[in-house]
Design an enzyme around this catalytic site. Structure first.
Site, PDB file in Angstrom:
ATOM      1  N   GLU A 196       0.571  -1.898  -0.132  1.00  0.00           N
ATOM      2  CA  GLU A 196       0.329  -0.023   0.148  1.00  0.00           C
ATOM      3  C   GLU A 196       0.884   0.943  -0.438  1.00  0.00           C
ATOM      4  OE1 GLU A 196      -2.850  -0.547   3.592  1.00  0.00           O
ATOM      5  OE2 GLU A 196      -4.367  -0.941   1.875  1.00  0.00           O
ATOM      6  N   GLU A 272      -7.069  -7.061  -1.181  1.00  0.00           N
ATOM      7  CA  GLU A 272      -7.221  -6.922   0.656  1.00  0.00           C
ATOM      8  C   GLU A 272      -8.347  -6.680  -0.035  1.00  0.00           C
ATOM      9  OE1 GLU A 272      -5.589  -5.001   3.253  1.00  0.00           O
ATOM     10  OE2 GLU A 272      -3.709  -6.052   2.483  1.00  0.00           O
TER      11      GLU A 272
END
Ligand SMILES: *[C@@H]1O[C@H](CO)[C@@H](O)[C@H](O)[C@H]1NC(C)=O
Ligand SMILES: *[C@@H]1O[C@H](CO)[C@@H](O)[C@H](O)[C@H]1NC(C)=O
Ligand SMILES: *[C@@H]1O[C@H](CO)[C@@H](O)[C@H](O)[C@H]1NC(C)=O
Length: 653
Positions: A196, A272
């Site tokens: 991320e 995710e």
């Protein structure tokens, strides 16, 4: 119901006879290529594949239960297991590595190769996310705390000092994994570059290039991927080199459409999909209801997209290894994550099937075009509530500090990471005591600590606690806790001469997200200590209370509790004998206040009355036939016994 179930099993058994295993389906004719994104859908070894994955972290699951959890994942119909890799466990001291036999306290969790081999034995592919930064609600996002000793180090950038350590760590880690790649006959089909990075406060794409190059130079040949919130766009990745996936908890169609626009002509994947959520202390337990989960997972698979559920099974932040949110960076908005990482996922913390498990099974069956042989759903791991254990021994705080070998003397305040202990790696976890001797403390003296503390403080005079206990969330707004800057406490109502003053600071878990640079714990250079407006400047004795296994398993001279239990902080001990093989249980800590629980020398985790977590998952394999010992470090008020519960207990906050 039972009758119905039996018929269903028989039907599956009949049709299963013709079904290939996953590896038979994808590799029976030899392996010529790995996961490909050269077309708008994934292929593996030339055959179409929808990646149906679930996240489970080996470092959050007792290794004796790895196969159970992995088989449950496969039995739901999924074809891929996703895991992060935790640098802070694999290199807990500077240059000291542990991949399962390094002799560190978490050693038993660290045989990553075996974990990956079990995944393959259980007929699963693997997506590996080695970081080096992993977020994961894990202590400092997976960074080892000794990195902080390098002045000015900038983690998650191309800073040479930082990259030097990353290079050395990857040089140890990646050679263990190269043979476990799909095109070499192993399970790993994809590897994520960093984590991320589009949400990192400072983005340095040269760093991403360097991590990418390191992976390739060290022999990683499978597909390299990134994962980010869709709104981060391509800000944290290198689209020419790295395949992009998105992360989200809802709105799949919007997220996938956005990804498609960013990366046209490529497969669509959520790395995710958040099945539930984690808890901070002093929040209520988070859940995502079944209907919401059904709707979103259905929309994902119908899109059609590949998906990894985060988490499929959350597990536990054993020991001191929970992360935290940090907010502003000065610790005022600090929020430590609980020891339980249940996550309200398809498998519970203890591996039970939840309503979401059945939903996954149903939707995967509905949408997966490739039918392969799956195992029967494993039976539940047995769990009991053992009889209560009576506290039979206690040690006062003063006695505890006398048992610490490495006392540091310093004219200035040092953070726990800066202490000259552990072969130059400092103290990573636990509590640190800052002590002054021979103080004259007149009645009504006021002690002030400037700045925000990291993270909690207890004040003791001559071994007696004078600061307040933590009984409700609102206490976090008072002296002794991270929210207050420059807070003070009135020490005594009488004059005390020649006093010993202890300032006990707890590291409640380093932040894993956001502003990560200043993660020192203990009393740091923005803290000063004043007694009645006069700074305490004489030499400090600094006592690291690390609660390492080697220390916890010493034979202490326990004091009797016949005269009653002394107030904390202190150590309190009970023992019990098991005739049979141990099974799983929960320790019910509702009668205790705040501290840590140690089972046979292993720090199981933290307890805090403020909730939501009120019980600690104790896996049976951490117990043994014969005598077992539980030691509780209680900061405030001890209870006369330790209770057990078959099921987890959450308190509404
Ligand atoms: C693979 O999937 C694509 C996209 O759904 C489809 O067009 C193609 O026919 C599939 N190939 C095979 C061999 O099933
Ligand atoms: C989800 O479904 C399970 C099984 O039917 C049920 O026990 C559970 O309470 C449900 N959870 C929520 C949050 O609705
Ligand atoms: C202690 O803190 C209180 C509340 O923040 C403040 O009003 C008071 O002036 C402080 N006392 C001293 C002696 O610093």
């Amino acid at each position: 119901m039972l009758h119905h179930f039996v018929v269903f099993v028989l039907l599956v058994a009949c049709t299963s006879a013709q079904l290939p295993t996953l590896y038979e389906y994808y590799t029976a004719d030899g392996i010529t290529s790995g996961l490909s994104v050269d077309q708008p859908y994934f292929t593996l070894n030339g055959k179409n594949i929808t990646i149906l994955s679930g996240a489970m972290h080996y470092f959050r699951i007792p290794p004796q239960h790895w196969r159970d959890r992995i088989r449950k994942l496969r039995a739901a119909g999924l074809n891929t297991l996703e895991t992060y890799v935790s640098w802070n466990l694999h290199e807990p001291e500077n240059g000291r590595f542990d991949f399962g036999s390094g002799g560190t306290d978490m050693e038993q969790f660290l045989d990553l190769q075996t974990y990956l081999k079990i995944a393959q034995e259980e007929d699963l592919f693997v997506i590996l996310r080695p970081g080096p930064y992993i977020c994961a609600e894990w202590e400092w996002g997976g960074f080892p705390s000794w990195l902080l000793r390098e002045e000015g180090i900038k983690v998650r950038t191309s800073d040479q000092t930082y990259m030097g350590y990353v290079t050395r760590y990857f040089g140890e880690l990646l050679p263990l994994l190269t043979d476990l790649q799909f095109t070499k006959g192993g399970p790993i089909i994809a590897v994520q570059v960093e984590n991320e990075y589009g949400s990192a406060p400072t983005k340095d794409l040269e760093y991403i290039r360097q991590v990418h190059d390191l992976l390739r130079d060290q022999g990683i040949v499978e597909l390299l991927v990134s994962s980010d919130g869709a709104s981060a766009g391509t800000s944290g990745t290198l689209p020419d080199l790295i395949f992009q996936t998105v992360n989200f908890g809802g709105s799949p169609t919007w997220n996938f459409d956005t990804l498609k626009n960013m990366q046209p002509g490529k497969p669509i994947m959520v790395m995710e999909y958040w099945t539930g959520w984690f808890d901070h202390w002093s929040e209520s337990h988070h859940t995502v209801d079944n209907d919401t989960f059904y709707g979103i997972y259905n929309e994902i698979l119908a899109y059609p997209a590949s998906a990894s559920m985060y988490m499929f099974h959350g597990g536990t932040n054993f020991g001191f290894l929970n992360g935290a949110n940090i907010g502003a960076g000065d610790n005022s908005g600090y929020q430590p994550t609980t020891t339980s990482y249940d996550y309200d996922a398809p498998l519970s913390e203890a591996g039970d099937y939840t309503g979401k498990y059945e939903i996954v099974k149903e939707l995967v069956k509905k949408y997966n075009p490739v039918e392969t042989l799956t195992p029967d759903q494993p039976e539940l791991v047995p769990r009991v509530a053992y009889p209560s254990v009576t506290i039979e021994g206690q040690l006062s705080f003063d006695e505890i500090t006398k048992l610490v070998p490495d006392i540091v003397t310093s004219d200035t305040l040092l953070s726990m990471e800066q202490l000259p202990i552990n072969d130059g790696s400092g103290q990573s976890y636990g509590y640190t005591v800052y002590r002054q001797y021979s103080l004259n403390i007149p009645a009504d003296s006021v002690l002030t600590i400037t700045g925000h503390v990291r993270d909690t403080v207890m004040i003791l005079i001559n071994g007696v606690l004078v600061s307040d206990s933590l009984s409700s969330s609102s206490d976090l707004n008072s002296f002794g806790y991270y929210r207050q800057a420059n807070s003070n406490i009135t020490l005594t109502s009488t004059d005390i001469e020649d006093a010993t003053l202890d300032i006990v600071i707890e590291n409640w878990g380093r932040a894993n997200f956001g502003n990560l640079y200043q993660q020192f714990k203990g009393l740091i250079d923005s803290n000063s200590v004043y007694l009645n407006n006069e700074e305490l400047t004489s030499s400090w004795s600094i006592i690291p209370l690390e609660f390492k296994k080697s220390w916890n398993t010493q034979v202490f001279q326990w004091n009797s509790v016949d005269g009653g239990l002394a107030n904390g902080p202190g150590l309190y001990r009970g023992t019990f004998t098991l005739e049979d093989d141990a099974v799983d249980t929960y320790i019910d800590m509702q009668e205790w206040d705040k501290g840590i629980v140690i089972v046979n020398g292993f720090v199981l985790g933290r307890h805090a009355l403020i909730g939501p977590q009120q019980s600690l998952y104790l896996p049976g394999p951490f117990l043994q036939q014969g005598e077992n010992e539980i030691i509780i470090f209680e900061q405030f008020t001890p209870a006369a016994e330790i209770k057990f519960s078959e099921n987890p207990i959450f308190k509404t906050v």
